[in-house]
Design a protein around this motif. Structure first.
Motif, PDB file in Angstrom:
ATOM      1  N   LEU A   9     -58.510  16.210  -9.903  1.00  0.00           N
ATOM      2  CA  LEU A   9     -58.574  14.917  -9.047  1.00  0.00           C
ATOM      3  C   LEU A   9     -57.646  14.015  -9.785  1.00  0.00           C
ATOM      4  CD1 LEU A   9     -62.377  14.911  -8.329  1.00  0.00           C
ATOM      5  CD2 LEU A   9     -60.364  15.638  -6.843  1.00  0.00           C
ATOM      6  N   TYR A  10     -56.784  14.334 -10.519  1.00  0.00           N
ATOM      7  CA  TYR A  10     -55.859  13.183 -11.273  1.00  0.00           C
ATOM      8  C   TYR A  10     -54.966  12.818 -10.134  1.00  0.00           C
ATOM      9  CZ  TYR A  10     -52.733  10.501 -14.320  1.00  0.00           C
ATOM     10  OH  TYR A  10     -51.984   9.519 -14.895  1.00  0.00           O
ATOM     11  N   GLY A  11     -55.014  11.221  -9.849  1.00  0.00           N
ATOM     12  CA  GLY A  11     -54.268  10.950  -8.902  1.00  0.00           C
ATOM     13  C   GLY A  11     -54.563  11.034  -7.398  1.00  0.00           C
ATOM     14  N   ILE A  12     -55.772  11.245  -7.202  1.00  0.00           N
ATOM     15  CA  ILE A  12     -56.373  11.650  -6.154  1.00  0.00           C
ATOM     16  C   ILE A  12     -56.137  10.229  -4.977  1.00  0.00           C
ATOM     17  CG2 ILE A  12     -58.548  11.414  -6.325  1.00  0.00           C
ATOM     18  CD1 ILE A  12     -57.259  13.990  -4.204  1.00  0.00           C
ATOM     19  N   VAL A  13     -56.610   9.086  -5.561  1.00  0.00           N
ATOM     20  CA  VAL A  13     -56.458   7.771  -4.782  1.00  0.00           C
ATOM     21  C   VAL A  13     -55.129   7.467  -4.393  1.00  0.00           C
ATOM     22  CG1 VAL A  13     -57.080   5.682  -4.643  1.00  0.00           C
ATOM     23  CG2 VAL A  13     -58.578   7.005  -5.971  1.00  0.00           C
ATOM     24  N   GLY A  14     -55.127   7.615  -2.890  1.00  0.00           N
ATOM     25  CA  GLY A  14     -53.850   7.289  -2.013  1.00  0.00           C
ATOM     26  C   GLY A  14     -53.161   8.358  -1.995  1.00  0.00           C
ATOM     27  N   LYS A  15     -53.353   9.560  -2.331  1.00  0.00           N
ATOM     28  CA  LYS A  15     -52.686  10.912  -2.046  1.00  0.00           C
ATOM     29  C   LYS A  15     -53.119  11.602  -0.846  1.00  0.00           C
ATOM     30  CE  LYS A  15     -51.238  14.726  -5.082  1.00  0.00           C
ATOM     31  NZ  LYS A  15     -51.410  15.446  -6.450  1.00  0.00           N
ATOM     32  N   GLY A  16     -52.437  12.339  -0.210  1.00  0.00           N
ATOM     33  CA  GLY A  16     -52.653  13.023   1.107  1.00  0.00           C
ATOM     34  C   GLY A  16     -53.851  14.076   0.494  1.00  0.00           C
ATOM     35  N   HIS A  17     -54.589  14.495   1.791  1.00  0.00           N
ATOM     36  CA  HIS A  17     -55.568  15.516   1.582  1.00  0.00           C
ATOM     37  C   HIS A  17     -54.844  17.009   1.262  1.00  0.00           C
ATOM     38  CE1 HIS A  17     -58.179  12.474   3.693  1.00  0.00           C
ATOM     39  NE2 HIS A  17     -59.115  13.430   3.146  1.00  0.00           N
ATOM     40  N   ALA A  18     -55.645  17.671   0.656  1.00  0.00           N
ATOM     41  CA  ALA A  18     -55.054  19.066   0.237  1.00  0.00           C
ATOM     42  C   ALA A  18     -53.210  19.088  -0.119  1.00  0.00           C
ATOM     43  CB  ALA A  18     -54.933  19.855   1.482  1.00  0.00           C
ATOM     44  N   GLN A  19     -53.258  18.185  -1.197  1.00  0.00           N
ATOM     45  CA  GLN A  19     -51.993  18.289  -1.821  1.00  0.00           C
ATOM     46  C   GLN A  19     -51.863  18.635  -3.273  1.00  0.00           C
ATOM     47  OE1 GLN A  19     -49.530  16.630   0.044  1.00  0.00           O
ATOM     48  NE2 GLN A  19     -50.818  16.732   1.618  1.00  0.00           N
ATOM     49  N   VAL A  20     -52.940  19.175  -3.778  1.00  0.00           N
ATOM     50  CA  VAL A  20     -52.909  19.522  -5.102  1.00  0.00           C
ATOM     51  C   VAL A  20     -52.122  20.974  -5.089  1.00  0.00           C
ATOM     52  CG1 VAL A  20     -53.933  20.247  -7.309  1.00  0.00           C
ATOM     53  CG2 VAL A  20     -54.888  18.198  -6.015  1.00  0.00           C
ATOM     54  N   ALA A  21     -51.078  21.291  -5.586  1.00  0.00           N
ATOM     55  CA  ALA A  21     -50.350  22.591  -5.720  1.00  0.00           C
ATOM     56  C   ALA A  21     -51.317  23.689  -6.386  1.00  0.00           C
ATOM     57  CB  ALA A  21     -49.273  22.495  -6.603  1.00  0.00           C
ATOM     58  N   GLY A  22     -51.166  24.661  -5.852  1.00  0.00           N
ATOM     59  CA  GLY A  22     -51.975  25.945  -6.239  1.00  0.00           C
ATOM     60  C   GLY A  22     -53.296  26.008  -6.190  1.00  0.00           C
ATOM     61  N   PHE A  23     -53.900  24.987  -5.059  1.00  0.00           N
ATOM     62  CA  PHE A  23     -55.200  25.117  -4.889  1.00  0.00           C
ATOM     63  C   PHE A  23     -55.548  25.487  -3.425  1.00  0.00           C
ATOM     64  CE2 PHE A  23     -59.583  23.643  -3.651  1.00  0.00           C
ATOM     65  CZ  PHE A  23     -60.336  24.112  -4.509  1.00  0.00           C
ATOM     66  N   ASN A  24     -56.521  26.486  -3.395  1.00  0.00           N
ATOM     67  CA  ASN A  24     -56.827  27.017  -1.881  1.00  0.00           C
ATOM     68  C   ASN A  24     -57.959  26.162  -1.133  1.00  0.00           C
ATOM     69  OD1 ASN A  24     -56.953  28.718   0.293  1.00  0.00           O
ATOM     70  ND2 ASN A  24     -58.411  30.213  -0.660  1.00  0.00           N
ATOM     71  N   TYR A  25     -57.177  25.206  -0.300  1.00  0.00           N
ATOM     72  CA  TYR A  25     -58.246  24.115   0.296  1.00  0.00           C
ATOM     73  C   TYR A  25     -58.929  25.005   1.459  1.00  0.00           C
ATOM     74  CZ  TYR A  25     -56.474  20.432  -2.143  1.00  0.00           C
ATOM     75  OH  TYR A  25     -56.118  19.661  -3.290  1.00  0.00           O
ATOM     76  N   SER A  26     -59.688  24.412   1.976  1.00  0.00           N
ATOM     77  CA  SER A  26     -60.460  24.755   3.276  1.00  0.00           C
ATOM     78  C   SER A  26     -59.808  24.456   4.476  1.00  0.00           C
ATOM     79  CB  SER A  26     -61.989  24.289   3.468  1.00  0.00           C
ATOM     80  OG  SER A  26     -61.869  22.789   3.452  1.00  0.00           O
TER      81      SER A  26
END
Length: 178
Positions: free
Chosen positions: A100-117
């Motif tokens: 969750l580092y830098g999550i505020v203001g970032k787009g949804h589902a943007q963390v590389a390498g994570f399998n989002y729903s």
């Protein structure tokens, strides 16, 4: 000693047989019939006019609470509620949930390498602004139907504001407060 054990076993078996025979005799004597409708149901005419389904409780805006929010209290809350699944360190690995580092203001589902729903990926063009975070932290399953996050949420608005204030600090350039 073994005679006493035999007496106890015989008493238990005799009681079981007596209950079974009593049940069989009762079924032969009494013939219960099933009700066609439930005795507890009230006829539609006797019911008062059905009110519209209660609206989902509205979520109060978080922006006014952010000015007085305590990021340190949010850090403590995050370590208690979120740290088992999420990482808060820049460049840290994903856990069960994304970093969750830098999550505020970032787009949804943007963390590389994570399998989002699929529900989260569908919102990839929308940012995690303060109100989106507020709704998601309050009740993830209501804010994003289909999310895989199995967390009931934080009902206290002040605690949500503290948590969002903490998440806001996780950036070299924090998003300005509203």
């Amino acid at each position: 000693m073994s005679l006493e054990v035999n007496k106890v076993a015989a008493a238990v078996l005799t009681a079981g047989i007596a209950f079974m025979v009593t049940g069989l005799i009762g079924d032969l004597i009494v013939h219960p019939r099933k009700l066609e409708t439930s005795a507890l149901a009230t006829p539609a005419a006797a019911q008062p006019a059905a009110a519209a389904a209660p609206a989902a409780p509205t979520l109060e805006p978080i922006s006014p609470l952010l000015a007085a929010a305590n990021a340190d209290a949010g850090r403590a809350l995050a370590s208690r509620l979120c740290a088992s699944c999420h990482n808060f360190v820049q460049g840290g690995p994903n856990g069960v949930g994304p970093n969750l580092y830098g999550i505020v203001g970032k787009g949804h589902a943007q963390v590389a390498g994570f399998n989002y729903s699929a529900a989260n990926r569908a919102l990839a063009d929308k940012p995690w602004d303060f109100e989106a975070l507020n709704a998601f932290i309050a009740r993830p399953s209501a804010a994003m139907p289909g999310t895989r996050m199995a967390f009931a949420g934080v009902s206290n608005p002040a605690q949500r504001a503290d948590l969002i204030a903490f998440l806001r600090t996780l950036s070299p350039n924090p998003v300005p407060l509203p």
